[in-house]
Design a protein around this motif. Structure first.
Motif, PDB file in Angstrom:
ATOM      1  N   LYS A  11      60.060  86.519  69.455  1.00  0.00           N
ATOM      2  CA  LYS A  11      60.206  85.060  69.654  1.00  0.00           C
ATOM      3  C   LYS A  11      60.752  84.382  68.412  1.00  0.00           C
ATOM      4  O   LYS A  11      61.507  83.423  68.514  1.00  0.00           O
ATOM      5  N   TYR A  12      60.368  84.860  67.241  1.00  0.00           N
ATOM      6  CA  TYR A  12      60.891  84.319  65.993  1.00  0.00           C
ATOM      7  C   TYR A  12      62.375  84.631  65.828  1.00  0.00           C
ATOM      8  O   TYR A  12      63.096  83.923  65.152  1.00  0.00           O
ATOM      9  N   THR A  47      64.369  90.139  57.177  1.00  0.00           N
ATOM     10  CA  THR A  47      64.270  88.731  56.787  1.00  0.00           C
ATOM     11  C   THR A  47      65.300  87.956  57.589  1.00  0.00           C
ATOM     12  O   THR A  47      66.443  88.397  57.727  1.00  0.00           O
ATOM     13  N   ILE A  48      64.879  86.804  58.138  1.00  0.00           N
ATOM     14  CA  ILE A  48      65.789  85.958  58.911  1.00  0.00           C
ATOM     15  C   ILE A  48      65.714  84.522  58.402  1.00  0.00           C
ATOM     16  O   ILE A  48      64.737  84.130  57.767  1.00  0.00           O
ATOM     17  N   ASP A  49      66.764  83.747  58.686  1.00  0.00           N
ATOM     18  CA  ASP A  49      66.764  82.324  58.377  1.00  0.00           C
ATOM     19  C   ASP A  49      66.010  81.592  59.470  1.00  0.00           C
ATOM     20  O   ASP A  49      66.168  81.889  60.657  1.00  0.00           O
ATOM     21  N   VAL A  50      65.170  80.636  59.061  1.00  0.00           N
ATOM     22  CA  VAL A  50      64.457  79.783  60.011  1.00  0.00           C
ATOM     23  C   VAL A  50      64.729  78.327  59.644  1.00  0.00           C
ATOM     24  O   VAL A  50      65.608  78.049  58.841  1.00  0.00           O
ATOM     25  N   ARG A  51      63.984  77.417  60.207  1.00  0.00           N
ATOM     26  CA  ARG A  51      64.256  75.990  60.029  1.00  0.00           C
ATOM     27  C   ARG A  51      64.099  75.509  58.587  1.00  0.00           C
ATOM     28  O   ARG A  51      63.372  76.099  57.804  1.00  0.00           O
ATOM     29  N   ILE A  69      55.165  79.241  52.378  1.00  0.00           N
ATOM     30  CA  ILE A  69      54.782  78.087  53.171  1.00  0.00           C
ATOM     31  C   ILE A  69      53.602  78.431  54.077  1.00  0.00           C
ATOM     32  O   ILE A  69      52.628  77.684  54.165  1.00  0.00           O
ATOM     33  N   THR A  70      53.701  79.557  54.774  1.00  0.00           N
ATOM     34  CA  THR A  70      52.623  79.998  55.659  1.00  0.00           C
ATOM     35  C   THR A  70      52.750  81.495  55.891  1.00  0.00           C
ATOM     36  O   THR A  70      53.784  82.095  55.588  1.00  0.00           O
ATOM     37  N   VAL A 110      56.501  83.090  55.830  1.00  0.00           N
ATOM     38  CA  VAL A 110      57.557  82.074  55.826  1.00  0.00           C
ATOM     39  C   VAL A 110      57.598  81.490  54.419  1.00  0.00           C
ATOM     40  O   VAL A 110      56.567  81.073  53.876  1.00  0.00           O
ATOM     41  N   TYR A 111      58.806  81.468  53.823  1.00  0.00           N
ATOM     42  CA  TYR A 111      58.925  81.048  52.423  1.00  0.00           C
ATOM     43  C   TYR A 111      60.257  80.356  52.173  1.00  0.00           C
ATOM     44  O   TYR A 111      61.153  80.348  53.025  1.00  0.00           O
ATOM     45  N   GLN A 112      60.358  79.780  50.985  1.00  0.00           N
ATOM     46  CA  GLN A 112      61.619  79.203  50.542  1.00  0.00           C
ATOM     47  C   GLN A 112      61.773  79.470  49.053  1.00  0.00           C
ATOM     48  O   GLN A 112      60.784  79.627  48.339  1.00  0.00           O
TER      49      GLN A 112
END
Length: 87
Positions: A81-82, A36-40, A69-70, A58-60
């Motif tokens: 790339k992510y 799991t990584i942090d994204v925008r 989210i998606t 992708v979640y929050q």
């Protein structure tokens, strides 16, 4: 994470239908992700293996729930790339 409620946002539901991803697939990744990584925007991205394929979610966290989210099937180049490193 399995104790938290998983809420699928409308965008996630649309993408899941288009990509033939089930709620069970998403929950499997959330409960046993490889990384799991942090994204925008304060969100997180997780990936895991489902039936021999890598699935990105992708979640929050919001109000004690996990809002998806998606989600999409993804290859190793896409994971790099992510920003994933445990590929």
């Amino acid at each position: 994470m399995s104790m938290l409620k998983v809420v699928l946002k409308s965008h996630a539901l649309i993408r899941m239908a288009e990509r033939r991803i089930t709620r069970e697939n998403v929950e499997r990744v959330l409960s046993s992700q490889v990384e799991t990584i942090d994204v925008r925007f304060g969100r997180k991205a997780a990936f895991g293996n489902v039936n021999g394929r890598d699935l990105l979610v992708v979640y929050q966290a919001r109000n004690g729930d996990i809002e998806v989210i998606t989600t999409s099937w993804i290859d190793k180049d896409g994971l790099r790339k992510y920003g994933f490193t445990r590929i």
